[in-house]
Design a protein around this motif. Structure first.
Motif, short mmCIF file in Angstrom:
data_model
loop_
_atom_site.label_atom_id
_atom_site.label_comp_id
_atom_site.label_asym_id
_atom_site.label_seq_id
_atom_site.Cartn_x
_atom_site.Cartn_y
_atom_site.Cartn_z
N GLN A 1 0.80 -1.22 0.00
CA GLN A 1 0.00 0.00 0.00
C GLN A 1 0.84 1.28 0.00
O GLN A 1 0.37 2.32 -0.43
N ASN A 2 2.07 1.20 0.49
CA ASN A 2 2.88 2.41 0.65
C ASN A 2 4.25 2.33 -0.02
O ASN A 2 5.07 3.24 0.16
N THR A 3 4.51 1.26 -0.74
CA THR A 3 5.78 1.14 -1.46
C THR A 3 5.50 0.66 -2.88
O THR A 3 4.45 0.09 -3.16
N GLU A 4 6.45 0.91 -3.75
CA GLU A 4 6.29 0.45 -5.12
C GLU A 4 6.53 -1.05 -5.21
O GLU A 4 7.29 -1.62 -4.45
N THR A 5 5.86 -1.66 -6.16
CA THR A 5 6.12 -3.05 -6.50
C THR A 5 5.91 -3.18 -8.00
O THR A 5 5.54 -2.21 -8.66
N GLY A 6 6.15 -4.35 -8.56
CA GLY A 6 5.99 -4.46 -9.99
C GLY A 6 6.31 -5.85 -10.51
O GLY A 6 6.44 -6.81 -9.74
N ARG B 1 12.62 -2.51 -2.99
CA ARG B 1 11.61 -1.48 -3.22
C ARG B 1 11.66 -0.43 -2.13
O ARG B 1 12.07 -0.70 -1.00
N THR B 2 11.28 0.78 -2.50
CA THR B 2 11.08 1.86 -1.54
C THR B 2 9.76 2.53 -1.91
O THR B 2 9.04 2.07 -2.80
N HIS C 1 4.56 -1.51 -12.95
CA HIS C 1 4.91 -1.20 -11.56
C HIS C 1 3.87 -0.27 -10.96
O HIS C 1 3.09 0.37 -11.67
N SER C 2 3.86 -0.23 -9.65
CA SER C 2 2.86 0.55 -8.92
C SER C 2 3.47 1.85 -8.42
O SER C 2 4.56 1.85 -7.85
N HIS C 3 2.73 2.93 -8.59
CA HIS C 3 3.09 4.21 -7.96
C HIS C 3 2.25 4.42 -6.70
O HIS C 3 2.14 5.53 -6.21
N CYS D 1 0.27 1.34 -12.15
CA CYS D 1 -0.86 1.12 -11.26
C CYS D 1 -0.87 2.18 -10.17
O CYS D 1 0.18 2.55 -9.64
N ASN D 2 -2.06 2.67 -9.83
CA ASN D 2 -2.23 3.62 -8.74
C ASN D 2 -3.34 3.15 -7.82
O ASN D 2 -4.43 2.81 -8.28
N ILE D 3 -3.05 3.10 -6.53
CA ILE D 3 -4.04 2.63 -5.55
C ILE D 3 -5.08 3.72 -5.32
O ILE D 3 -4.74 4.84 -4.94
#
Length: 336
Positions: free
Chosen positions: A25-30, A57-58, A89-91, A124-126
């Protein structure tokens, strides 16, 4: 009429991608896309790879486990003939809906190689604890704006590649187990209501269809910008900035007061060179501002970290190297 490129992907793969993004929820992944290219040059995604166990990841960066990517890619190619055609990847909640400047620069460098002509990137954006929005972008070697928005067509059901991997007696379980391990304790899997995704509108994602981009610049006949001399000057500056290391994205635009401008980003700083209508009588105005909520690292590969002071000094050197004025006057940065 302009036609956006159109990717195809199985519903099972979009669901998996969504689960992975929501797990952090609070870090990037991909992860990565494997499939093939259609006759029309559109991406056909057969399998979505998640993050490997040695991923780092950060909150503003994601670096895939390279060994996992190589091993998985080799197996998917050997058994199913799939190619590595993209990455995602997720922002998370950063609010950055498009590829970051680091993402653009990474893809620009990659496309300069002889063996890569196109690559799909999805961001991706949550939006809530159970939903994400997804935007897709196709980078190609000959694209004047680096990338265009890419539509997504969903194929119902489960990917036959994922189903086959689950049944495979050897080798393939390595991929499947790593992909699913991240989700074993995911609370969403035990809930009756599934997570959801939303595919973002194409027009708002595409750099070739910006609403603030003028249809056709209009300049006074006395202005240098209405003559070939001025147009060639803008193109020369644009080309030089575009070829420079770590500057992205580079854009030419016309402001509401008709002044032409060229903008770019560099390690957390945005720079806009605004040319006066009576150039070169008056000096260009170079405006530098800090990018808020912008990742300083690309999600595709690590970049060196830089202090903003160092970045500002480098931007001044870049402006000086453009030789915008030939009479010795000095152009200084204006910070906002």
């Amino acid at each position: 009429m302009y036609r956006f490129p159109q990717a195809q992907i199985y519903r099972s793969e979009l669901d998996f991608l969504t689960e992975c993004a929501l797990y952090y929820q609070n870090t990037e992944t991909g992860g990565d896309f494997f499939g093939f290219w259609s006759r029309d040059g559109n991406p056909v995604i057969q399998y979505v790879l998640g993050p490997g166990e040695r991923t780092t990841r950060t909150s503003t960066s994601f670096f895939q486990d390279i060994e996992y990517l190589k091993t998985s890619g080799s197996l998917l190619n050997r058994q199913y003939g799939l190619e590595h055609i993209g990455a995602w990847h997720s922002h998370h909640t950063l609010g950055l809906l498009k590829p970051s400047s680091g993402d653009v620069q990474t893809m620009r460098n990659a496309l300069r190689s002889d063996n890569l002509t196109r690559f799909l990137i999805s961001i991706c954006n949550i939006e809530s604890s159970t939903s994400v929005s997804i935007g897709s972008f196709l980078f190609t070697k000959d694209c004047p704006e680096d990338y265009v928005a890419c539509g997504v067509s969903i194929v119902s059901g489960s990917s036959p590649i994922r189903d086959s991997l689950r049944r495979s007696p050897s080798g393939a379980p390595f991929i499947c187990e790593t992909n699913q391990k991240i989700l074993l304790n995911n609370r969403f899997l035990s809930q009756e209501s599934s997570v959801s995704f939303r595919l973002r509108d194409l027009e708002t994602n595409d750099p070739l269809h910006r609403r603030d981009k003028p249809d056709k610049p209009h300049f006074s006949s006395a202005s240098i910008w209405s003559r070939r001399e001025g147009q060639q000057l803008l193109k020369r500056i644009y080309d030089k900035l575009r070829d420079a290391h770590d500057l992205a994205p580079v854009e030419i635009k016309q402001l509401s007061d008709e002044r032409p401008a060229i903008s770019f980003s560099y390690y957390g700083l945005s720079c806009e060179i605004v040319f006066p209508l009576d150039f070169p009588v008056s000096l260009p105005d170079v405006i530098v501002s800090s990018q808020r909520n912008q990742p300083h690292s690309t999600s595709l590969r690590p970049f060196r970290k830089q202090r903003l002071d160092d970045s500002s000094e480098t931007i001044q050197k870049i402006i000086n190297s453009l030789n915008l004025i030939e009479d010795g006057r000095k152009i200084t940065l204006r910070h906002q």
